[in-house]
Design a protein around this motif. Structure first.
Motif, short mmCIF file in Angstrom:
data_model
loop_
_atom_site.label_atom_id
_atom_site.label_comp_id
_atom_site.label_asym_id
_atom_site.label_seq_id
_atom_site.Cartn_x
_atom_site.Cartn_y
_atom_site.Cartn_z
N LEU A 177 10.52 -16.99 118.00
CA LEU A 177 10.61 -15.73 118.72
C LEU A 177 11.71 -15.70 119.78
CD1 LEU A 177 6.88 -14.70 119.26
CD2 LEU A 177 8.47 -13.91 117.51
N THR A 220 8.11 -13.48 111.20
CA THR A 220 7.62 -13.16 112.54
C THR A 220 7.24 -11.69 112.68
OG1 THR A 220 9.89 -12.80 113.34
CG2 THR A 220 8.97 -15.01 113.61
N ALA A 229 4.16 -10.90 114.77
CA ALA A 229 4.07 -11.44 116.13
C ALA A 229 3.44 -10.42 117.07
CB ALA A 229 5.45 -11.84 116.63
N ASP A 284 1.73 -13.68 121.41
CA ASP A 284 2.75 -14.63 120.99
C ASP A 284 3.94 -14.64 121.96
OD1 ASP A 284 1.35 -15.40 118.66
OD2 ASP A 284 2.12 -13.66 117.58
#
Length: 399
Positions: free
Chosen positions: A77, A140, A143, A147
Protein backbone atom coordinates in the motif's frame (compact mmCIF):
# COMPACT_ATOMS: atom_id res chain seq x y z
CA UNK A 1 19.15 25.16 -16.94
CA UNK A 2 15.38 25.63 -17.09
CA UNK A 3 13.82 26.93 -13.92
CA UNK A 4 11.85 24.31 -12.02
CA UNK A 5 9.66 26.89 -10.31
CA UNK A 6 5.95 26.49 -10.83
CA UNK A 7 3.05 28.45 -9.43
CA UNK A 8 -0.35 26.71 -9.41
CA UNK A 9 -2.87 28.41 -11.73
CA UNK A 10 -4.23 31.55 -10.17
CA UNK A 11 -7.92 31.96 -9.50
CA UNK A 12 -10.12 34.49 -7.85
CA UNK A 13 -11.44 33.96 -4.30
CA UNK A 14 -13.65 30.91 -4.14
CA UNK A 15 -17.26 31.61 -4.98
CA UNK A 16 -20.03 29.54 -3.49
CA UNK A 17 -20.55 26.07 -4.86
CA UNK A 18 -19.80 24.31 -8.11
CA UNK A 19 -21.22 27.01 -10.38
CA UNK A 20 -19.10 29.60 -8.59
CA UNK A 21 -16.03 27.43 -9.13
CA UNK A 22 -16.73 27.25 -12.86
CA UNK A 23 -17.30 31.00 -13.06
CA UNK A 24 -14.04 31.71 -11.20
CA UNK A 25 -12.06 29.34 -13.43
CA UNK A 26 -13.46 30.66 -16.71
CA UNK A 27 -12.97 34.22 -15.52
CA UNK A 28 -9.32 33.44 -14.83
CA UNK A 29 -9.05 31.76 -18.24
CA UNK A 30 -10.57 34.79 -20.00
CA UNK A 31 -8.11 37.10 -18.28
CA UNK A 32 -5.29 34.76 -19.25
CA UNK A 33 -6.39 34.73 -22.88
CA UNK A 34 -6.34 38.53 -23.03
CA UNK A 35 -2.90 38.67 -21.44
CA UNK A 36 -1.55 35.96 -23.71
CA UNK A 37 -2.84 37.60 -26.88
CA UNK A 38 -1.26 40.90 -25.87
CA UNK A 39 2.06 39.31 -24.88
CA UNK A 40 2.46 36.95 -27.82
CA UNK A 41 0.95 38.90 -30.71
CA UNK A 42 4.28 39.15 -32.49
CA UNK A 43 4.88 35.41 -32.14
CA UNK A 44 1.37 34.11 -32.49
CA UNK A 45 1.09 30.33 -32.96
CA UNK A 46 0.68 29.02 -36.48
CA UNK A 47 -1.14 25.87 -37.59
CA UNK A 48 2.26 24.19 -37.79
CA UNK A 49 2.56 24.54 -34.01
CA UNK A 50 -0.46 22.36 -33.34
CA UNK A 51 1.25 18.98 -33.95
CA UNK A 52 4.11 20.06 -31.66
CA UNK A 53 1.63 21.25 -29.03
CA UNK A 54 -0.21 17.91 -29.20
CA UNK A 55 3.07 16.03 -28.83
CA UNK A 56 4.12 17.97 -25.74
CA UNK A 57 0.63 17.92 -24.20
CA UNK A 58 0.27 14.17 -24.70
CA UNK A 59 3.75 13.05 -23.59
CA UNK A 60 3.46 12.09 -19.93
CA UNK A 61 6.24 10.51 -17.90
CA UNK A 62 6.39 9.18 -14.37
CA UNK A 63 7.03 12.11 -11.96
CA UNK A 64 10.21 12.09 -9.90
CA UNK A 65 11.17 12.88 -6.30
CA UNK A 66 13.49 15.90 -6.27
CA UNK A 67 15.64 15.47 -3.15
CA UNK A 68 18.07 12.62 -2.35
CA UNK A 69 16.70 10.31 0.34
CA UNK A 70 16.56 6.66 1.40
CA UNK A 71 13.75 4.19 0.67
CA UNK A 72 13.17 2.51 4.02
CA UNK A 73 10.47 -0.03 3.21
CA UNK A 74 8.24 -0.94 0.30
CA UNK A 75 4.84 -2.44 1.18
CA UNK A 76 1.83 -3.18 -1.06
CA UNK A 77 0.00 0.00 0.00
CA UNK A 78 2.86 2.44 0.59
CA UNK A 79 6.60 3.02 0.74
CA UNK A 80 8.41 4.89 3.51
CA UNK A 81 11.00 7.47 2.43
CA UNK A 82 13.61 8.81 4.85
CA UNK A 83 14.84 12.42 4.41
CA UNK A 84 16.66 12.55 7.73
CA UNK A 85 20.00 14.31 8.09
CA UNK A 86 22.72 14.01 10.71
CA UNK A 87 22.76 15.81 14.03
CA UNK A 88 19.16 15.11 15.04
CA UNK A 89 19.68 12.66 17.88
CA UNK A 90 16.79 12.66 20.34
CA UNK A 91 14.58 14.85 18.16
CA UNK A 92 11.00 13.63 17.75
CA UNK A 93 10.73 12.47 14.11
CA UNK A 94 8.26 13.96 11.66
CA UNK A 95 6.10 11.80 9.39
CA UNK A 96 4.23 13.24 6.40
CA UNK A 97 1.09 11.67 4.92
CA UNK A 98 0.80 13.07 1.35
CA UNK A 99 -2.42 13.61 -0.57
CA UNK A 100 -3.95 10.48 -2.09
CA UNK A 101 -6.24 11.46 -4.94
CA UNK A 102 -5.02 9.57 -7.98
CA UNK A 103 -1.64 11.34 -8.18
CA UNK A 104 1.91 10.48 -7.14
CA UNK A 105 2.92 11.34 -3.57
CA UNK A 106 6.01 13.21 -4.82
CA UNK A 107 3.97 16.47 -4.67
CA UNK A 108 5.59 16.81 -1.21
CA UNK A 109 9.02 16.88 -2.92
CA UNK A 110 7.97 18.50 -6.17
CA UNK A 111 11.22 20.22 -7.18
CA UNK A 112 14.48 21.46 -5.72
CA UNK A 113 12.96 24.83 -4.80
CA UNK A 114 9.40 23.68 -4.15
CA UNK A 115 9.73 20.85 -1.65
CA UNK A 116 7.71 20.43 1.51
CA UNK A 117 10.15 17.74 2.69
CA UNK A 118 13.15 20.03 2.20
CA UNK A 119 11.29 22.84 4.01
CA UNK A 120 10.67 20.50 6.95
CA UNK A 121 14.33 19.52 7.22
CA UNK A 122 15.55 23.11 6.82
CA UNK A 123 13.22 24.15 9.66
CA UNK A 124 15.30 21.97 12.00
CA UNK A 125 13.09 18.86 11.92
CA UNK A 126 15.99 16.81 10.64
CA UNK A 127 14.42 13.42 11.36
CA UNK A 128 11.89 13.55 8.54
CA UNK A 129 9.98 10.80 6.75
CA UNK A 130 7.14 10.60 4.28
CA UNK A 131 4.85 7.82 3.20
CA UNK A 132 4.56 7.33 -0.55
CA UNK A 133 1.17 5.84 -1.44
CA UNK A 134 1.42 3.01 -3.97
CA UNK A 135 -1.01 2.81 -6.86
CA UNK A 136 -3.66 0.18 -6.24
CA UNK A 137 -3.66 -3.15 -8.06
CA UNK A 138 -6.12 -6.04 -8.25
CA UNK A 139 -4.23 -7.51 -5.28
CA UNK A 140 -4.94 -4.43 -3.12
CA UNK A 141 -8.39 -3.55 -4.48
CA UNK A 142 -10.04 -4.66 -1.23
CA UNK A 143 -7.74 -2.64 1.06
CA UNK A 144 -9.64 -0.97 3.90
CA UNK A 145 -9.24 2.03 6.18
CA UNK A 146 -7.83 -0.40 8.75
CA UNK A 147 -5.13 -1.49 6.29
CA UNK A 148 -4.05 2.12 5.75
CA UNK A 149 -3.97 2.80 9.48
CA UNK A 150 -1.78 -0.30 9.87
CA UNK A 151 0.67 1.15 7.33
CA UNK A 152 0.88 4.36 9.37
CA UNK A 153 1.40 2.28 12.50
CA UNK A 154 4.27 0.38 10.85
CA UNK A 155 5.86 3.64 9.72
CA UNK A 156 5.63 5.13 13.22
CA UNK A 157 7.16 1.96 14.66
CA UNK A 158 10.09 2.42 12.29
CA UNK A 159 10.41 6.06 13.41
CA UNK A 160 10.59 5.04 17.06
CA UNK A 161 6.99 4.89 18.22
CA UNK A 162 6.03 8.58 18.44
CA UNK A 163 6.02 11.24 15.71
CA UNK A 164 4.97 14.67 14.63
CA UNK A 165 2.24 13.80 12.14
CA UNK A 166 1.71 16.07 9.10
CA UNK A 167 -1.18 15.32 6.75
CA UNK A 168 -1.90 17.00 3.42
CA UNK A 169 -5.44 16.90 2.00
CA UNK A 170 -6.63 13.26 2.19
CA UNK A 171 -3.53 12.54 4.22
CA UNK A 172 -4.81 15.10 6.72
CA UNK A 173 -8.09 13.43 7.58
CA UNK A 174 -6.27 10.08 7.64
CA UNK A 175 -3.70 11.54 10.07
CA UNK A 176 -6.53 12.93 12.19
CA UNK A 177 -8.31 9.58 12.39
CA UNK A 178 -5.06 7.84 13.34
CA UNK A 179 -4.25 10.46 15.99
CA UNK A 180 -7.72 10.16 17.53
CA UNK A 181 -7.31 6.39 17.79
CA UNK A 182 -3.71 6.46 19.06
CA UNK A 183 -3.07 9.92 20.57
CA UNK A 184 -0.17 8.60 22.63
CA UNK A 185 1.81 8.03 19.41
CA UNK A 186 1.33 11.54 18.01
CA UNK A 187 3.43 14.38 19.46
CA UNK A 188 1.93 17.15 17.30
CA UNK A 189 -0.67 17.10 14.53
CA UNK A 190 -0.46 19.37 11.49
CA UNK A 191 -2.96 19.34 8.63
CA UNK A 192 -3.00 21.34 5.39
CA UNK A 193 -5.98 21.60 3.06
CA UNK A 194 -7.51 18.62 4.85
CA UNK A 195 -11.29 18.30 5.14
CA UNK A 196 -12.40 17.47 8.68
CA UNK A 197 -15.93 18.90 8.57
CA UNK A 198 -16.82 17.78 5.04
CA UNK A 199 -20.05 19.80 5.02
CA UNK A 200 -18.65 23.14 6.22
CA UNK A 201 -18.39 26.18 3.98
CA UNK A 202 -19.56 25.79 0.38
CA UNK A 203 -17.76 22.57 -0.57
CA UNK A 204 -17.61 21.99 -4.33
CA UNK A 205 -16.85 18.28 -4.04
CA UNK A 206 -19.61 17.90 -1.46
CA UNK A 207 -22.05 19.39 -3.94
CA UNK A 208 -20.95 16.89 -6.57
CA UNK A 209 -21.36 14.00 -4.13
CA UNK A 210 -24.87 15.21 -3.23
CA UNK A 211 -25.78 15.18 -6.92
CA UNK A 212 -24.26 11.78 -7.71
CA UNK A 213 -25.21 10.04 -4.45
CA UNK A 214 -28.56 11.58 -3.40
CA UNK A 215 -29.60 10.50 0.05
CA UNK A 216 -26.44 8.42 0.39
CA UNK A 217 -27.26 6.19 -2.59
CA UNK A 218 -23.79 5.06 -3.76
CA UNK A 219 -24.84 3.17 -6.89
CA UNK A 220 -23.03 5.61 -9.19
CA UNK A 221 -19.76 5.26 -7.27
CA UNK A 222 -20.18 1.50 -6.93
CA UNK A 223 -20.62 1.25 -10.71
CA UNK A 224 -17.52 3.40 -11.21
CA UNK A 225 -15.47 1.05 -9.03
CA UNK A 226 -16.96 -2.03 -10.70
CA UNK A 227 -15.99 -0.66 -14.12
CA UNK A 228 -12.38 -0.59 -12.90
CA UNK A 229 -12.44 -4.19 -11.73
CA UNK A 230 -12.65 -3.18 -8.07
CA UNK A 231 -10.42 -0.12 -8.42
CA UNK A 232 -11.19 3.56 -8.70
CA UNK A 233 -9.10 4.41 -11.73
CA UNK A 234 -6.93 7.48 -11.39
CA UNK A 235 -8.07 8.79 -14.76
CA UNK A 236 -11.58 9.21 -13.35
CA UNK A 237 -10.20 11.24 -10.44
CA UNK A 238 -8.26 13.39 -12.90
CA UNK A 239 -11.34 14.01 -15.05
CA UNK A 240 -13.27 15.03 -11.95
CA UNK A 241 -10.66 17.57 -10.87
CA UNK A 242 -10.50 19.07 -14.37
CA UNK A 243 -14.29 19.38 -14.53
CA UNK A 244 -14.32 21.30 -11.25
CA UNK A 245 -12.38 24.12 -12.95
CA UNK A 246 -12.26 23.46 -16.71
CA UNK A 247 -11.19 27.02 -17.46
CA UNK A 248 -7.91 26.47 -15.62
CA UNK A 249 -7.11 23.48 -17.85
CA UNK A 250 -7.99 25.47 -20.96
CA UNK A 251 -5.79 28.37 -19.86
CA UNK A 252 -2.84 26.08 -19.14
CA UNK A 253 -3.02 24.47 -22.60
CA UNK A 254 -3.37 27.84 -24.33
CA UNK A 255 -0.30 29.11 -22.49
CA UNK A 256 1.65 26.11 -23.75
CA UNK A 257 0.54 26.74 -27.33
CA UNK A 258 1.73 30.35 -27.11
CA UNK A 259 5.08 29.46 -25.50
CA UNK A 260 6.23 26.39 -27.40
CA UNK A 261 9.51 28.14 -28.26
CA UNK A 262 10.18 29.02 -24.62
CA UNK A 263 12.18 26.06 -23.31
CA UNK A 264 11.81 27.15 -19.68
CA UNK A 265 8.02 27.36 -19.98
CA UNK A 266 7.83 23.95 -21.68
CA UNK A 267 10.02 22.43 -18.96
CA UNK A 268 7.78 23.83 -16.21
CA UNK A 269 4.70 22.65 -18.08
CA UNK A 270 6.09 19.12 -18.44
CA UNK A 271 7.04 18.96 -14.78
CA UNK A 272 3.57 19.87 -13.55
CA UNK A 273 1.67 17.83 -16.13
CA UNK A 274 3.78 14.75 -15.38
CA UNK A 275 2.66 14.97 -11.76
CA UNK A 276 -0.94 15.99 -12.48
CA UNK A 277 -1.75 13.60 -15.32
CA UNK A 278 0.40 10.55 -14.62
CA UNK A 279 -2.33 8.96 -12.52
CA UNK A 280 -2.53 5.97 -10.21
CA UNK A 281 -5.51 3.95 -9.02
CA UNK A 282 -7.10 3.78 -5.56
CA UNK A 283 -8.50 0.66 -3.85
CA UNK A 284 -12.23 0.53 -4.57
CA UNK A 285 -13.23 -0.62 -1.09
CA UNK A 286 -11.27 2.22 0.52
CA UNK A 287 -12.72 4.80 -1.86
CA UNK A 288 -16.33 3.73 -1.25
CA UNK A 289 -15.69 3.87 2.50
CA UNK A 290 -14.48 7.46 2.10
CA UNK A 291 -17.50 8.56 0.04
CA UNK A 292 -19.99 6.93 2.40
CA UNK A 293 -18.53 7.79 5.80
CA UNK A 294 -16.82 11.12 5.18
CA UNK A 295 -18.28 12.94 2.19
CA UNK A 296 -21.85 11.72 2.59
CA UNK A 297 -22.33 11.06 6.32
CA UNK A 298 -19.70 13.53 7.65
CA UNK A 299 -19.14 10.93 10.34
CA UNK A 300 -15.97 12.51 11.77
CA UNK A 301 -17.96 15.52 12.91
CA UNK A 302 -21.15 13.61 13.67
CA UNK A 303 -19.19 11.42 16.08
CA UNK A 304 -20.46 8.23 14.46
CA UNK A 305 -17.27 7.01 12.80
CA UNK A 306 -16.22 3.54 13.89
CA UNK A 307 -12.94 1.79 13.03
CA UNK A 308 -12.42 -1.75 14.32
CA UNK A 309 -15.39 -1.25 16.66
CA UNK A 310 -13.61 1.76 18.18
CA UNK A 311 -15.17 5.20 18.08
CA UNK A 312 -13.11 7.91 16.40
CA UNK A 313 -13.51 10.67 18.98
CA UNK A 314 -11.89 13.98 18.02
CA UNK A 315 -12.05 15.05 21.67
CA UNK A 316 -9.17 12.64 22.32
CA UNK A 317 -6.90 14.98 20.37
CA UNK A 318 -5.07 17.06 22.97
CA UNK A 319 -1.69 17.50 21.27
CA UNK A 320 -0.56 20.82 19.69
CA UNK A 321 -2.44 21.48 16.43
CA UNK A 322 -1.25 23.36 13.35
CA UNK A 323 -3.83 24.13 10.66
CA UNK A 324 -3.12 25.49 7.17
CA UNK A 325 -5.78 26.52 4.63
CA UNK A 326 -5.96 28.46 1.37
CA UNK A 327 -8.26 31.42 0.75
CA UNK A 328 -8.92 30.35 -2.86
CA UNK A 329 -9.05 26.61 -2.16
CA UNK A 330 -12.10 25.27 -4.03
CA UNK A 331 -11.34 21.68 -2.99
CA UNK A 332 -11.18 22.21 0.78
CA UNK A 333 -12.55 25.56 2.01
CA UNK A 334 -10.80 26.90 5.15
CA UNK A 335 -13.82 26.21 7.36
CA UNK A 336 -13.42 22.49 6.68
CA UNK A 337 -9.83 22.57 7.95
CA UNK A 338 -10.25 24.87 10.94
CA UNK A 339 -13.21 22.86 12.25
CA UNK A 340 -10.73 20.45 13.82
CA UNK A 341 -9.91 22.96 16.57
CA UNK A 342 -13.58 23.17 17.56
CA UNK A 343 -13.80 19.44 18.28
CA UNK A 344 -10.32 18.65 19.64
CA UNK A 345 -9.37 19.10 23.31
CA UNK A 346 -6.15 20.96 22.50
CA UNK A 347 -5.85 24.21 24.52
CA UNK A 348 -6.47 27.31 22.42
CA UNK A 349 -2.93 28.60 22.97
CA UNK A 350 -1.56 25.44 21.34
CA UNK A 351 -3.59 25.80 18.14
CA UNK A 352 -1.87 27.67 15.30
CA UNK A 353 -3.85 28.66 12.20
CA UNK A 354 -2.41 30.02 8.94
CA UNK A 355 -4.17 31.05 5.71
CA UNK A 356 -2.44 31.48 2.35
CA UNK A 357 -3.81 33.57 -0.49
CA UNK A 358 -3.51 30.59 -2.84
CA UNK A 359 -5.48 27.50 -3.74
CA UNK A 360 -5.30 23.82 -2.94
CA UNK A 361 -2.10 22.58 -4.56
CA UNK A 362 -0.27 25.72 -3.50
CA UNK A 363 -0.58 24.59 0.12
CA UNK A 364 1.85 21.74 -0.54
CA UNK A 365 4.21 23.14 -3.17
CA UNK A 366 3.48 26.84 -3.72
CA UNK A 367 6.19 29.45 -3.10
CA UNK A 368 4.02 31.50 -0.74
CA UNK A 369 3.07 28.55 1.46
CA UNK A 370 6.59 27.09 1.60
CA UNK A 371 8.36 30.38 2.31
CA UNK A 372 5.82 32.27 4.45
CA UNK A 373 3.43 29.82 6.12
CA UNK A 374 5.11 26.46 6.61
CA UNK A 375 8.15 27.87 8.48
CA UNK A 376 6.08 29.30 11.41
CA UNK A 377 4.07 26.07 11.60
CA UNK A 378 7.23 23.97 11.59
CA UNK A 379 8.86 26.23 14.16
CA UNK A 380 5.94 25.43 16.45
CA UNK A 381 6.36 21.71 15.77
CA UNK A 382 10.10 21.94 16.49
CA UNK A 383 9.50 23.70 19.81
CA UNK A 384 7.59 20.61 20.98
CA UNK A 385 10.06 18.13 19.49
CA UNK A 386 13.47 18.84 20.99
CA UNK A 387 15.06 16.35 23.39
CA UNK A 388 13.87 16.70 26.98
CA UNK A 389 17.39 17.58 28.18
CA UNK A 390 17.58 20.52 25.76
CA UNK A 391 14.20 21.82 26.91
CA UNK A 392 15.18 21.52 30.59
CA UNK A 393 18.48 23.30 29.97
CA UNK A 394 16.77 26.15 28.15
CA UNK A 395 14.22 26.50 30.96
CA UNK A 396 16.97 26.56 33.61
CA UNK A 397 18.94 29.15 31.67
CA UNK A 398 15.96 31.50 31.48
CA UNK A 399 15.15 31.25 35.19
Amino acid sequence: MPSSSYSPPASSPASAGLVGSWIDAWSAAATGITDLISASWANAPTPLDVPRWLAVAGDRRRPQWATPHELVFDAPLARLRDYSTSGARGLVPTLVLPPQAGHDSCIVDYSTDQSQMRTIVEAGLRRAYTLDWAGATRATADATIEDYLDVIDDAIDHCGGRVNLIGDCQGGWLATIYAALAPERVNTLTIAGAPIDFHAGEPVIGEVVDCLAPGGDLRFYEALVASGGGLLQGRHMLSGFIMLQPGVEFSRQLELLCHLDDSDHVARYREFEDWFKYTQDIPGAFYLWIVRNLFSDNALIAGTLQVRDQSVDLAKLDMPLNLLAGTTDHITPPDQVFALADYASTPADQVLRRVTTGGHLGLFMGHEALSEHWPPLLESVLSHSKPARARVSRTAASS
